[in-house]
Design a protein around this motif. Structure first.
Motif, short mmCIF file in Angstrom:
data_model
loop_
_atom_site.label_atom_id
_atom_site.label_comp_id
_atom_site.label_asym_id
_atom_site.label_seq_id
_atom_site.Cartn_x
_atom_site.Cartn_y
_atom_site.Cartn_z
N TRP A 107 0.78 -1.22 0.03
CA TRP A 107 -0.06 0.05 0.05
C TRP A 107 0.84 1.26 0.08
N LEU A 108 2.06 1.35 0.62
CA LEU A 108 2.76 2.55 0.93
C LEU A 108 3.36 2.68 -0.50
N ALA A 109 3.75 1.77 -1.28
CA ALA A 109 4.20 1.88 -2.50
C ALA A 109 3.64 2.40 -3.48
N LEU A 150 0.57 4.15 -2.65
CA LEU A 150 0.12 5.43 -2.42
C LEU A 150 1.47 6.66 -2.81
N ARG A 151 2.49 6.04 -2.89
CA ARG A 151 3.70 6.93 -2.89
C ARG A 151 3.94 7.17 -4.35
N SER A 152 3.48 6.27 -5.33
CA SER A 152 3.56 6.34 -6.48
C SER A 152 2.28 7.27 -7.18
N THR A 159 1.35 9.99 -5.30
CA THR A 159 1.96 11.35 -4.87
C THR A 159 3.01 11.39 -5.76
N ALA A 160 3.84 10.73 -6.46
CA ALA A 160 5.06 11.02 -7.45
C ALA A 160 4.37 11.71 -8.45
N ALA A 216 0.03 3.46 6.33
CA ALA A 216 0.68 3.83 4.85
C ALA A 216 -0.18 5.01 4.53
N ALA A 223 1.61 7.78 6.29
CA ALA A 223 3.01 7.97 5.82
C ALA A 223 2.97 8.66 4.47
N ALA A 224 2.20 8.44 3.50
CA ALA A 224 2.18 8.89 2.31
C ALA A 224 1.34 10.11 2.00
N LEU A 225 0.25 10.31 3.00
CA LEU A 225 -0.51 11.29 2.81
C LEU A 225 -0.81 12.21 3.94
#
Length: 413
Positions: A212-214, A216-218, A220-221, A241, A244-246
């Motif tokens: 999930w973290l990967a 969500l970070r994709s 935001t990128a 996640a 951490a990402a949002l």
């Protein structure tokens, strides 16, 4: 001296076409398609329908019916069956909608690889895919993959995305000679114009915090920003996640998913009663009434099912996070959940395949469905009013996920 023609046939035809009803246009398209298919079937048979000829190599054997989506509407076509082999018009495959092309491509790939189930093989027969060669399937796959990848990697520049829904669907895939479950991670958001938009799709081996973290970070990128509330199930590691990402985004536990978990703790005969009681919490006119009704429902359920009441009490903060937003938005968040409807459409397509031959096939089909759904949302009505979105962005949100955001150990679990 010859008289001037009193009727301009070309002009008359043009006027009829311009003023034609959808029924007339569909009839014209159907007539043209029927004539074209008849000519192609004659060429395959080596002779015209009903003609006695020494050059005949095959003959017709009835028809199979299928719907064809066109700009003039859905047209029902009658495709000729043959006594030997099969006939299917290539142009009908080429002009299908993306999701339909993806479904045909996945089914054909499964068939050619010899991993299709009995159900898929039956569908192959109905679609006439015996005529598709491996090169045709590969060409169709390359065309669809380019479209899906462009959709998945596009910039998310229509933000801020005030509300986001995320969910995961379990899909079966064949890898290394065995069938395993993978998870299709999907995100849907409301953009600055108030419209719905599919934000992303990814395939994860496990529905854990790292996946999930990967994902969500994709997002935001690619430009995902301005998120005020994320609605999801309590997937393992997902809440951490999100924190951490949002950072700064609140978390609302999905009511539909939670009810499934809660009802598992009561007898089947009592499930409708418990579900109705819990739903009354979300129908209250203001925040105070929501909390008061939650307390009443909790006490009522505790009298008969104490374990279920304890489960409900533990989830109170997560279920009532929506009360921080204007009441006008509550109905949109609950009664018109875009994620649930999207999941049903994806399931309708993926259930046809059953077991996918590889992960690329999953992305191809699900990505095509998501791209088409986004196109329909763009052309449809605005999902949320701009005034409501502005109010939502001004409200500070604090939920239990803020405390979990600083726990990297859980994310990596």
């Amino acid at each position: 001296m010859a008289a001037e023609p009193s009727l301009n046939v070309a002009q008359l035809l043009r006027e009829h076409l311009q003023s034609a009803s959808p029924d007339l246009l569909r009839a014209m398209v159907k007539t043209f398609a029927d004539v074209l298919m008849s000519a192609e079937a004659d060429a395959v048979c080596g002779a015209e329908y009903g003609e006695r000829s020494e050059e005949r190599t095959n003959s017709r054997n009835g028809y199979r019916h299928r719907d064809w989506d066109t700009r003039a509407g859905t047209v029902e076509l009658a495709i000729s069956k043959l006594r030997q082999g099969s006939y299917f018009p290539d142009w009908l495959l080429q002009h299908r909608r993306r999701a339909e092309q993806a479904l045909v491509c996945v089914v054909a790939t499964s068939y050619l690889l010899g991993v299709s189930t009995r159900r898929v093989e039956k569908l192959v027969e109905q679609l006439g895919i015996k005529q598709l060669s491996k090169s045709q399937v590969s060409e169709m796959a390359r065309h669809l993959d380019a479209q899906v990848e462009a959709f998945r990697n596009r910039p998310l520049d229509a933000g801020p995305y005030t509300f986001v829904w995320v969910d995961a669907l379990v899909i079966k895939v064949r890898e290394h000679g065995r069938t395993i479950n993978v998870h299709a991670l999907i995100a849907v958001g409301v953009n600055a114009d108030g419209g719905r938009e599919v934000l992303g799709l990814d395939i994860s081996s496990d529905e854990d915090g790292a996946g999930w973290l990967a994902f969500l970070r994709s997002l935001t990128a690619r430009g995902l920003a301005g998120v005020r509330l994320v609605v999801s199930d309590a997937h393992r590691g997902l809440v951490s996640a999100i924190g951490a990402a949002l950072p700064g985004a609140g978390w609302q536990r999905c009511r539909t998913h939670y009810l499934r978990n809660l009802l598992a703790k009561v007898p089947k005969s009592a499930q409708p009663w418990v579900a109705t009681m819990v739903r009354t919490v979300f129908d209250q006119p203001d925040t105070d009434e929501v909390k008061a009704q939650f307390a009443r429902v909790l006490d009522t359920i505790a009298e008969k099912f104490p374990d279920a009441a304890e489960h409900l009490d533990d989830a109170q903060a997560d279920l009532l996070a929506f009360t921080a937003f204007p009441r006008e938005l509550w109905r949109q968040i609950w009664s018109n959940n875009p994620q649930e409807r999207l999941n049903k459409e994806i399931r309708r397509r993926t259930d046809v395949v059953g077991i996918f031959p590889n992960r690329a096939a999953i992305i191809r089909l699900v990505g095509a469905v998501l791209a088409e759904q986004t196109d329909e949302w763009v052309e449809g009505r605005r999902y949320m009013g701009l005034d409501l979105l502005r109010k939502a962005r001004l409200i500070p949100v604090t939920t239990s996920q803020d405390d979990e955001a600083d726990q990297p150990a859980e994310i990596a679990a």
